[in-house]
Scaffold this motif. Structure first.
Motif, mmCIF file in Angstrom:
data_model
loop_
_atom_site.group_PDB
_atom_site.id
_atom_site.type_symbol
_atom_site.label_atom_id
_atom_site.label_comp_id
_atom_site.label_asym_id
_atom_site.label_seq_id
_atom_site.Cartn_x
_atom_site.Cartn_y
_atom_site.Cartn_z
ATOM 1 N N GLU A 1 5.843 45.969 1.387
ATOM 2 C CA GLU A 1 4.781 46.644 2.134
ATOM 3 C C GLU A 1 4.724 48.126 1.774
ATOM 4 O OE1 GLU A 1 3.379 46.998 6.764
ATOM 5 O OE2 GLU A 1 5.517 47.141 6.348
ATOM 6 N N ILE B 1 1.836 39.294 6.441
ATOM 7 C CA ILE B 1 2.959 38.416 6.759
ATOM 8 C C ILE B 1 3.183 38.462 8.268
ATOM 9 C CG2 ILE B 1 5.428 37.972 6.438
ATOM 10 C CD1 ILE B 1 3.852 37.583 3.867
ATOM 11 N N TYR C 1 3.200 43.831 6.805
ATOM 12 C CA TYR C 1 4.144 43.014 7.549
ATOM 13 C C TYR C 1 3.893 43.220 9.037
ATOM 14 C CZ TYR C 1 8.418 41.247 9.632
ATOM 15 O OH TYR C 1 9.301 40.559 10.420
ATOM 16 N N THR D 1 10.614 42.250 2.670
ATOM 17 C CA THR D 1 9.181 42.226 2.975
ATOM 18 C C THR D 1 8.675 43.633 3.279
ATOM 19 O OG1 THR D 1 9.410 39.981 3.852
ATOM 20 C CG2 THR D 1 7.437 41.197 4.485
#
Length: 180
Positions: A21, A5, A30, A17
């Protein structure tokens, strides 16, 4: 499949996020906001996912295509204009919903497109190579020179007259007022 990402946004989404991870460290990364170094990352990917709700033009899909990375896009705006489904990238089966919350319809469309990409990658690698070549060829057309030529052709088609006779004019504006 591994997911990276790139980008930044709302703090709550960044936190979510990072939690994903942490839960899947070998599959999910990320990267956060990236400057020019993002091109090396983009070039190392097989696909880039752009599930935009709206996108007047978009540069990321064109950058990806130039680097041989296939874009997976929602068929909206400039994404639809630059990516041909099954030729130089993939489309989700429908546009993303414009809701401010996660919408199952959009989630399903993204999920199906990722499955389609994975199936192409594993079952039709020669097609993926051809799609990457088509993406790079298409991206070579996305230049300012080409855009200017297209505008010139439109103007000629409309019968616009060259009032300067091919000359360029420099306009000098003089004033007695000081502008700060």
């Amino acid at each position: 499949m591994q997911v990276v990402i790139v980008g930044a946004g709302r703090a709550d989404l960044v936190a979510q996020t990072k939690a994903v991870e942490k839960k899947f460290p070998d599959k999910f990364f990320y990267a956060g906001w990236m400057g020019p170094e993002r091109y090396a990352l983009l070039a190392g990917c097989d696909y880039t996912l752009l599930p935009s709700r709206w996108e007047p033009c978009g540069l990321v899909q064109m950058e990806a295509m130039r680097l041989g990375t296939l874009p997976i896009v929602a068929p909206t705006g400039g994404l639809k204009d630059t990516v041909e489904d099954g030729v130089n990238g993939l489309w989700t089966e429908k546009e993303m919903t414009v809701e401010a919350v996660i919408e199952e319809e959009s989630v399903n469309a993204i999920s199906k497109s990722l499955r389609r990409a994975a199936k192409l990658f594993t079952e039709e690698p020669s097609k993926v190579v051809k799609m990457k070549q088509a993406a790079m060829a298409a991206a070579a057309e996305f230049t300012w020179s080409n855009a200017a030529l297209q505008y010139e052709a439109i103007f000629e088609e409309l019968g616009v007259k060259d009032v300067l006779g091919g000359r360029t004019e420099t306009v000098t504006l003089e004033t007695d007022k000081q502008v700060c």
